[in-house]
Design an enzyme around this catalytic site. Structure first.
Site, short mmCIF file in Angstrom:
data_model
loop_
_atom_site.label_atom_id
_atom_site.label_comp_id
_atom_site.label_asym_id
_atom_site.label_seq_id
_atom_site.Cartn_x
_atom_site.Cartn_y
_atom_site.Cartn_z
N PHE A 1 0.82 -1.22 0.00
CA PHE A 1 0.00 0.00 0.00
C PHE A 1 0.85 1.26 0.00
O PHE A 1 0.36 2.34 -0.33
CB PHE A 1 -0.95 0.00 1.20
N LYS A 2 2.12 1.15 0.36
CA LYS A 2 2.96 2.35 0.40
C LYS A 2 3.06 3.02 -0.97
O LYS A 2 3.37 4.20 -1.06
CB LYS A 2 4.33 2.03 0.97
N ASP A 3 2.78 2.26 -2.03
CA ASP A 3 2.80 2.86 -3.37
C ASP A 3 1.76 3.98 -3.50
O ASP A 3 1.98 4.92 -4.25
CB ASP A 3 2.50 1.79 -4.42
#
Ligand SMILES: *Cc1c(COP(=O)(O)O)cnc(C)c1O
Length: 466
Positions: free
Chosen positions: A111-113
């Protein structure tokens, strides 16, 4: 919109200043001076918008004045075009009123993208406008480094140097960093551990004389406001997909530094009807202890099967504390000074009961995490990564109303964490998605360096490309 520090010690700053600075000069974290709020009718009018358009509606007020609308749209489009699912953040049903929000369709499968794709493009735009170049320096034990590198691969005004501990990150994680091609991308494998990497980064931020005069370091760690902001969007997105705002929803979030779930809290404050925000922690459970027993004390780090949540202190929790203490910066400054000195902090009764009105928490050790992965694929056929498993289990445990949809945030693709999946008895290693299937054939580029500040800084100075 202006931003203030949680410790009350700096004058209000602009969006641009806040994004470039990371931390406030008084040691606090930046928060918006006031939040935009929306009525149910206004939120309902966003139903059916594509992800990028919703992102624009949610983020525009926060960047007003700093980035023109057309430019913001371009940055959003450039950020999410790299996602491999048409919905960007699809919802999957795994049970009666149980949902999983898949946030792992970005380039690094985590999810850091969502935040780092956006931050890379945003920084590049701000620097271009100012005629400046910058250097991103960071230490990683896995996920953040690869997402930051992917976020910068098309940025012409940024060099990025990511230090990882040599031979101490998983092969998938290393390859996700070292196979990214670009002459502004620099991977350093440090002969040391993660703490050594972090110490060199800290020391370099403290004395930037090794860089040419026209360059400075920018931090993209999880306290950067722009990262939180980009994460608010998918809370609206998920709720709107399930009948919100006319119907309440709850979220269960596997939590480390409290960035992701804090974005959910902001969505709620902006007007989104949210019943519960459930915190899932692994054995590094400072947040669970704080909420359940008012014990916010620093313990030793434990290495778990969900390594991206291995933290001793949740850096973004201070942002919530600020609200729990009625935005009294002086009170937070005192609280955080005491915490630094003593390693513990207990909340005032009023603050704790406020937090418990919205938040609940649960802690899962490795064995329980593995059991949840096994149980889920045997009953619903859905394979969870170990981080997501913690969120799912916490949501089930803490939910107070089964009629309200519980949305668990899936923060990583299971192929990133084959060890936990193997321990759960899954019959094969989860395959990498199609676009990454050749990861193990791609050429790697990284420099092995001694754990020595002068060596690392000389390497950086000699390899600036932008
Ligand atoms: C970073 C990370 C988390 C924790 O996110 P926070 O915003 O720090 O709470 C959870 N899961 C995965 C896979 C991550 O990479």
């Amino acid at each position: 919109m202006k931003y203030i520090s949680t410790r009350g010690g700096v004058a209000p700053q602009s969006f641009e200043q806040v994004v470039l600075a990371g931390l406030a000069a008084d040691g606090g974290l930046f928060v918006p001076e006031s939040l935009p709020t929306y009525s149910e009718a206004e939120i309902a009018s966003w139903a059916g918008l594509p992800y990028n358009e919703l992102a624009f509606r949610v983020m525009a007020p926060f960047v007003a004045g700093a980035v023109p609308d057309e430019e913001l749209r371009r940055i959003i489009d450039a950020s999410y075009v790299a996602f491999r699912h048409r919905a960007v953040a699809p919802l999957v049903q795994t049970g009666h009123n149980d949902w999983v929000l898949e946030l792992f369709h970005g380039p690094t499968l985590a999810f850091k993208d969502f935040a780092l794709q956006f931050l890379g493009h945003l920084l590049d735009h701000l620097l271009e406008k100012r005629g400046q170049k910058a250097v991103i320096m960071g230490a990683t034990s896995g996920d953040t480094g690869s997402a930051a590198i992917e976020g910068c691969r098309r940025c012409s005004n940024i060099d990025i140097f990511i230090l990882h501990p040599h031979n101490r990150v998983s092969e998938v994680q290393r390859r996700q960093m070292t196979t990214v091609v670009g002459n502004n991308i620099h991977n350093i494998a440090l002969k040391g551990n993660f703490d050594d990497c972090q110490n060199l980064v800290k020391a370099s931020f403290g004395s930037q004389g090794f860089l040419p005069e026209d360059r400075s370091l920018v931090a993209v760690n999880s306290i950067n406001w722009a990262r939180i902001m980009a994460q608010i969007v998918y809370y609206f997105w998920a709720a709107l997909s399930l009948g919100g705002p006319l119907r309440k929803v709850s979220f269960a979030v596997p939590t480390g530094n409290f960035g992701d779930i804090f974005a959910g809290y902001l969505a709620h404050k902006m007007g989104l009807p949210v019943d519960q925000l459930v915190i899932g922690t692994n054995a590094n459970d400072i947040l669970h202890r704080c909420l359940s027993a008012n014990d916010h004390s620093r313990h030793e780090l434990i290495h778990s099967l969900s390594p991206s949540m291995d933290i001793m202190v949740s850096s973004n929790f201070e942002r919530l504390l600020f609200d729990l203490y009625d935005r009294d910066g002086a009170a937070i400054a005192t609280l955080m000074d005491d915490f630094r000195a003593s390693g513990k902090l207990s909340l005032a009764d009023k603050a704790l009961s406020k937090a418990r009105g919205l938040f609940a928490s649960h802690r899962l050790g490795d064995e329980e995490t593995v059991a949840v992965i096994r149980e889920e694929y045997t009953t619903s056929g859905y394979l969870l990564d170990p981080h997501t498993a913690i969120g799912v289990a916490a949501g089930r445990r803490c939910r107070r109303d089964p009629a309200i949809p519980m949305i668990a945030l899936a923060t990583a693709h299971p192929a990133k964490f084959p060890e936990a999946v193997r321990q759960a008895g899954y019959p094969q290693d989860p395959p990498l998605p199609h676009h990454m299937a050749d990861l193990f054939e791609r050429r790697e580029r990284f420099e092995v360096l001694d754990n020595d500040l002068a060596v690392v800084q000389a390497f950086m100075a000699a390899n600036l490309s932008a």
